[in-house]
Each structure stands twice: as structure tokens, then as C-alpha cells.
Design a protein around this motif. Structure first.
Motif, short mmCIF file in Angstrom:
data_model
loop_
_atom_site.label_atom_id
_atom_site.label_comp_id
_atom_site.label_asym_id
_atom_site.label_seq_id
_atom_site.Cartn_x
_atom_site.Cartn_y
_atom_site.Cartn_z
N PHE A 245 39.16 53.50 27.03
CA PHE A 245 38.91 53.12 28.42
C PHE A 245 38.63 51.63 28.59
O PHE A 245 38.51 51.15 29.72
CB PHE A 245 37.74 53.93 29.00
N LEU A 246 38.52 50.88 27.51
CA LEU A 246 38.18 49.46 27.60
C LEU A 246 39.43 48.59 27.59
O LEU A 246 40.43 48.94 26.96
CB LEU A 246 37.26 49.06 26.45
N ALA A 247 39.34 47.47 28.29
CA ALA A 247 40.43 46.49 28.29
C ALA A 247 39.85 45.14 27.87
O ALA A 247 38.87 44.68 28.44
CB ALA A 247 41.07 46.38 29.67
N SER A 248 40.45 44.51 26.88
CA SER A 248 39.92 43.25 26.36
C SER A 248 39.98 42.13 27.39
O SER A 248 39.19 41.18 27.34
CB SER A 248 40.70 42.83 25.10
N ASP A 249 40.91 42.23 28.34
CA ASP A 249 41.05 41.18 29.34
C ASP A 249 40.44 41.57 30.69
O ASP A 249 40.70 40.93 31.70
CB ASP A 249 42.52 40.83 29.53
N ALA A 250 39.61 42.63 30.69
CA ALA A 250 38.97 43.05 31.95
C ALA A 250 38.04 41.94 32.45
O ALA A 250 37.36 41.28 31.66
CB ALA A 250 38.18 44.33 31.74
N VAL A 251 38.04 41.73 33.74
CA VAL A 251 37.21 40.69 34.34
C VAL A 251 35.77 41.20 34.44
O VAL A 251 35.51 42.26 35.00
CB VAL A 251 37.73 40.31 35.74
#
Length: 288
Positions: A245-251
Motif C-alpha cells: 500500500f506504500l508508494a515511495s514517491d507519495a507526497v
């Protein structure tokens, strides 16, 4: 108990959207006749009468105040656009129009509540923040909200500014959707939240409390559990059974502070959702 119409207080909600509707519902059984202002109002509800009014326009709000006096006024605006100009118009100009109209028509409501935000604080070091902490906002939104607060504070009306933290609830499911879309943030920064029902609950509580005692000029309204963002989204993912569920480029969200609600709790307010787990569990159950 039946309330005689002559004993009802008149409550005006300027910018009566979701929070305003929830507030009106919570006060429906009390002694209030409630009017909500919107530019494009929906149909009236049994406990809430709408009036067409753009409060950012001086003439429209002045005409309303010239035709009727209100005992309690709640300002709960939503900017037409997320920009400095949008916030200046929605918050600062509305507060100026209200103050000018009240003075012009020689009205003295028993209470004016301004719905503000913890965006007025710029702390980002994970420290605790309370009503005495310095307000040094880093965003245009925080600056404009603080300016609007000052308009209300400077004009002699009984008032209080309620600084809400991040509001969530039905229709405000952003974190849940980010988890589902695998766009959640692994930020270790603290996030502070309050359920929309508690937003309305806090306002209703303070409106009633002011019958018994003077209110403080400012209250911070947030639940009792500041939590790192990564812990919040991890818990949501566990409830949904989602592993990735995680995104490395999430703001990441702006700021990194822990908001204290001790002044509010000292007034006797009891949170319906005292932490994010209770609040988000209710949302997840609604979607099930």
C-alpha cells in the motif's frame, strides 16, 4: 420537552456545508432556530433552513443582517479555490463583511465562533503545540486563516476561534483511498486528526457551554492521538487486508507536530472518536 418558539435562540451558520449540517443536526433537539447560508443551498432540512447568500459579497450579508438578528453565529467557510486569493476571499473578506454588518446594524450576538485550522502553526520538529504556542504559518492558508482570526478578535464581540486539525469522515476518505490505490505515504511525521462528527460536537459543546461560562479565545480541536503517518496507513491497510500500500514517491503532508487538546478536554468535551482507530473503523465498516 417542547420549546416555546419565543424562547428559541437564532443560530446562523455562514458557509453551511458538511460540518454546518452536522452541527445543526446535533443542536436539533435544543432551543435553536437554525439558518444556514450557502451560495447554492440544497433543500431545507427539518432542523435547518437555508438562505441564498454569498457571504464574501458585502451587500448580500449586510442585507441579511439588516433583516434579522442572530444570537449565535458560526463561520465555517470553504474556499472556492485553494489559492491565496481564494482563502483571502472566503475567510478574511467574510469576517470583515460580518463585522461590518454587525456594527452597521448595531447587533451584539452572544457568541461568534470562527472555524479555523491548525495550519496557523508552522512547527515541523515533532514538538507539542498548544494554544500558547507561537503562530508562524508557512503556508498561504495558515496566514489567511490567522488574518481572519484577527479580524474577529479585534472587534469586541464575544468569540472563540476553533482550530481544527485534519478533518476526516464520510466523504473525506482520502487516506483509505490512498491505501487502496497503493499510494500511501511512509512518512514518520506526526499527523493530527479529528472526525467530522467531533468537529460538529465541539462546536455544539462550546455553544452550549458559553451559557455557563466565558470561552477561551482559542481552542485546538483534535483527537487525543497524534500518530506518525506511516502507523495510521499501516493500521488502515491491516483492517482492509491490503499488503502492498506504500508508494515511495507519495507526497507527505506538511508539518510535523503534535497538537494538544488539553484545553478542550478541560471544558468537559468527550470525543466520540478519541483516536484515529475508532474513527477510521467506523468509516471502514460503512464501506463494508
Amino acid at each position: 420537552m417542547t420549546i416555546n418558539a419565543s424562547s428559541q435562540e437564532k443560530l446562523l451558520i455562514i458557509g453551511c456545508g458538511d460540518i454546518g449540517q452536522r452541527l445543526a443536526l446535533q443542536l436539533a433537539s435544543h432551543h435553536y432556530r437554525i439558518t444556514g447560508l450557502r451560495r447554492h443551498p440544497p433543500e431545507d432540512l427539518p432542523y435547518l433552513q437555508y438562505r441564498v447568500c454569498d457571504a464574501t459579497q458585502t451587500g448580500q450579508l449586510d442585507a441579511l443582517l439588516g433583516s434579522e438578528a442572530f444570537d449565535v453565529i458560526v463561520i465555517s467557510m470553504t474556499p472556492a479555490e485553494r489559492s491565496d486569493a481564494g482563502y483571502e476571499q472566503a475567510y478574511v473578506q467574510t469576517c470583515r463583511n460580518l463585522v461590518a454588518g454587525l456594527k452597521r446594524h448595531q447587533q451584539q450576538p452572544r457568541l461568534v465562533l470562527f472555524v479555523s485550522s491548525t495550519a496557523v502553526y508552522g512547527q515541523n520538529d515533532g514538538s507539542w503545540v498548544d494554544e500558547s504556542s507561537p503562530t508562524q504559518p508557512e503556508s498561504f492558508s495558515g496566514n489567511r486563516l490567522l488574518e481572519a482570526e484577527q479580524v474577529i478578535q479585534a472587534n469586541g464581540f464575544a468569540h472563540s476561534c476553533i482550530r481544527f486539525s485534519g478533518i476526516y469522515g464520510p466523504g473525506r476518505n482520502r487516506l483509505i483511498e490512498q491505501v487502496k490505490q497503493q499510494r500511501a505515504s511512509a512518512s514518520p511525521h506526526y499527523t493530527n486528526r479529528i472526525h467530522a462528527d467531533d468537529c460538529a460536537g465541539v462546536l455544539a459543546h462550546l455553544i452550549e457551554l458559553q451559557h455557563k461560562q466565558d470561552l477561551a479565545p482559542v481552542y485546538l480541536a483534535t483527537d487525543s492521538s497524534p500518530t506518525p503517518m506511516v502507523e495510521v496507513v499501516n493500521w488502515i491497510a491491516e483492517q482492509l487486508g491490503i499488503r502492498d500500500f506504500l508508494a515511495s514517491d507519495a507526497v507527505n503532508e506538511r508539518g510535523n507536530k503534535r497538537i494538544s487538546n488539553q484545553r478542550l478536554l478541560a471544558t468537559g468535551y468527550s470525543f466520540r472518536y478519541p483516536d484515529f482507530r475508532a474513527g477510521y473503523a467506523s468509516l471502514i465498516n460503512l464501506q463494508a
